[in-house]
Enzyme design. Structure first.
Site, mmCIF file in Angstrom:
data_model
loop_
_atom_site.group_PDB
_atom_site.id
_atom_site.type_symbol
_atom_site.label_atom_id
_atom_site.label_comp_id
_atom_site.label_asym_id
_atom_site.label_seq_id
_atom_site.Cartn_x
_atom_site.Cartn_y
_atom_site.Cartn_z
ATOM 1 N N ALA A 70 -49.821 7.386 27.409
ATOM 2 C CA ALA A 70 -49.361 8.706 26.953
ATOM 3 C C ALA A 70 -49.725 8.940 25.494
ATOM 4 O O ALA A 70 -48.992 9.566 24.744
ATOM 5 C CB ALA A 70 -47.850 8.808 27.137
ATOM 6 N N ARG A 130 -56.464 20.453 24.140
ATOM 7 C CA ARG A 130 -56.685 21.657 24.952
ATOM 8 C C ARG A 130 -55.395 22.383 25.302
ATOM 9 O O ARG A 130 -55.415 23.513 25.777
ATOM 10 C CB ARG A 130 -57.455 21.294 26.227
ATOM 11 C CG ARG A 130 -58.959 21.091 25.980
ATOM 12 C CD ARG A 130 -59.691 20.736 27.266
ATOM 13 N NE ARG A 130 -59.506 19.332 27.607
ATOM 14 C CZ ARG A 130 -59.989 18.767 28.706
ATOM 15 N NH1 ARG A 130 -60.674 19.504 29.576
ATOM 16 N NH2 ARG A 130 -59.794 17.495 28.957
ATOM 17 N N GLY A 147 -60.451 3.677 24.301
ATOM 18 C CA GLY A 147 -60.634 3.595 25.735
ATOM 19 C C GLY A 147 -59.371 3.202 26.478
ATOM 20 O O GLY A 147 -58.380 2.746 25.893
ATOM 21 N N ASN A 196 -7.575 38.078 38.922
ATOM 22 C CA ASN A 196 -8.577 39.138 39.031
ATOM 23 C C ASN A 196 -8.903 39.660 37.624
ATOM 24 O O ASN A 196 -8.016 40.075 36.886
ATOM 25 C CB ASN A 196 -8.061 40.289 39.889
ATOM 26 C CG ASN A 196 -9.144 41.334 40.142
ATOM 27 O OD1 ASN A 196 -9.902 41.237 41.092
ATOM 28 N ND2 ASN A 196 -9.210 42.338 39.280
ATOM 29 N N ARG A 217 -2.935 48.798 23.273
ATOM 30 C CA ARG A 217 -3.703 49.956 22.818
ATOM 31 C C ARG A 217 -3.102 50.465 21.502
ATOM 32 O O ARG A 217 -1.893 50.633 21.380
ATOM 33 C CB ARG A 217 -3.650 51.069 23.855
ATOM 34 C CG ARG A 217 -4.169 50.643 25.225
ATOM 35 C CD ARG A 217 -3.801 51.641 26.287
ATOM 36 N NE ARG A 217 -4.182 51.200 27.622
ATOM 37 C CZ ARG A 217 -3.668 51.709 28.731
ATOM 38 N NH1 ARG A 217 -2.751 52.662 28.667
ATOM 39 N NH2 ARG A 217 -4.069 51.257 29.903
#
Length: 455
Positions: free
Chosen positions: A12, A18, A83, A363, A426
């Protein structure tokens, strides 16, 4: 063969120019995993107990990456690129430990099949000194040919050196091979560099072993398994092949893919039987789905656990830490991160749930968000069993909603709500000049103190 020890030497060190990338070529990913990690996994599946990574370009980056996908691997640096045989000998220390089999592999062949590696090892177990892995490409042009006589491999001939008759051979060198450990170093040390490039070629081991009277054979892998990656176009081709294999695997194991070609898996995706996956779904790393779930179209899921009979999407995003329990529902345009959605709970639409628990059968109305982040720190929201959170509510963490609690639509909740209570949040707008700057300074100071305490 189960008693034979095996070392995989994975080359590796290539720069991968490329790829046009600053990152080492073999760290580019297939299905979310570096291609060299796919090679390591294949070697381990073929019985390799040891891994020697021969690295070069980006050595430190490679070492750090290897800690994740191959923590027990030894790394060796090929200082000069002289190599393939020279590269293998960079791992001399590992090879000399006395393994029965040495697998020589390449970090840029991520699709290699473990069965092909195991077949080569079988040849060593039967007495061969070298087993070269070959393949049959659609066109052999450009590949080294495997020259066989009487069932034995006598040479690997580069195309430029082939006779006209040899050029007709369709059986080509895949580059990978298995070498008997007791012969490996002696044969490798005999490889010379008397050639035009002055390099040490691993392929010369075939003729050297033949001269010694050792048995050298070839085994065959599929063309796809031997595919090497040199650029990003080939990387995309390999991704497509990997995905096609995984989709077929999933369908044969009982998963329904309505439009298979539009579903993308990660290397570690786990999906139980009777799960239905609609078109255009993407799975990142770390996803586990139990049986009977339904994943609707255009959902994006990573790092999530989805229990049996859950319903997700369409257009849902589950981020790392999302944990959906049995029969939970996360609907369209919802995002869940680092949160548990307990059994039967519903988060149906246009909602963000982060750093939270949503109790069983709760919910969550449309447009609800857990306000979990103040710009410096994360805080937790706890929503009790059977709670109802009205649409367009903001739950400012840290906060808890008790069991059976009811939040009126459009509320901003900043205080904990007891069990079975109704909460309105609120208010008329109130603007305090300069207060935002004061808050930022306070939060920054607290975060800095927390960081210092942790050091």
């Amino acid at each position: 063969m189960s008693q034979r020890s095996c070392l995989s030497v994975i080359l590796a060190a290539g720069e991968g120019t490329r790829m046009k990338s600053a990152m080492p070529k073999v760290l580019h990913a297939i299905a979310g995993l570096p291609m060299v990690a796919h090679v390591v996994k294949a070697a381990e599946s073929a019985g390799a107990s040891g891994v020697a990574l021969v690295i070069g370009h980006g050595a430190e980056e490679m070492r750090k990456a290897a800690q994740k996908f191959a923590p027990k691997a030894e790394t060796f640096v090929q200082e000069k690129r002289l190599g393939t045989a020279h590269a293998v000998l960079a791992a001399r220390e590992a090879i000399s430990k006395g393994y029965d089999d040495i697998l020589v592999m390449f970090g840029d062949t991520p699709l290699i099949d473990a069965q092909a590696l195991a077949a080569a090892r079988q040849k060593l177990a039967a007495g061969a000194a070298v087993a070269v892995i070959g393949f049959r490409p659609p066109s052999p042009t450009g590949y080294g040919r495997l020259i066989e006589k009487g069932g034995r491999l006598v040479a690997i001939r580069e195309e430029k050196d082939c006779s006209d008759e040899e050029k007709k051979i369709g059986f080509c060198n895949a580059g990978m091979m298995a070498v008997a450990g007791k012969h490996a170093l002696r044969l490798l040390d005999k490889i010379g560099n008397k050639n035009a490039k002055g390099e040490f070629y691993l392929t010369d081991i075939v003729e050297i072993a033949g001269v010694e009277g050792l048995d050298v054979v070839a085994t065959e892998a599929s063309f796809e398994s031997a595919l090497g990656i040199n650029n990003r176009a080939e990387l995309a081709e390999a991704e497509a092949i990997w995905q096609a294999r995984r989709r077929r695997e999933a369908m044969l194991s009982g998963v329904t893919l309505i439009a298979p070609e539009t579903v993308y898996f990660s290397h570690d995706t786990e999906i139980g039987a009777d799960t239905i996956i609609e078109p255009n779904v993407w799975f990142g790393p770390g996803v586990r789905i139990a049986s009977g779930a339904k994943i609707h179209a255009f959902s994006h899921i990573e790092g999530a656990t989805i229990a049996s009979n859950c319903d997700v999407g369409p257009f849902a995003r589950l981020r790392p830490g999302a944990d959906l329990r049995n029969k939970a529902k996360v609907g369209n345009f919802c995002e869940v991160k680092q949160a548990t959605i307990e059994e039967g709970a519903k988060v149906n639409h246009l909602t963000y749930i982060g750093d939270a628990r949503v109790g069983a059968a709760a919910n969550i109305g449309a447009g609800t968000i857990t306000c979990n982040y103040d710009g410096y720190s994360k805080f937790f929201t706890d929503i009790g069993e059977g709670a109802f959170v009205g649409s367009n509510s903001s739950l400012v963490a840290p906060v808890s909603i008790g069991k059976g609690g009811y939040i009126a639509s459009g509320s901003v909740i900043t205080e904990c709500v007891p069990d079975d209570a109704l909460a309105f949040g609120r208010a008329r707008q109130k603007t305090i000049p300069g207060k935002g700057k004061e808050l930022r300074a306070r939060f920054a100071s607290a975060a800095a103190a927390k960081k210092k305490a942790a050091e």
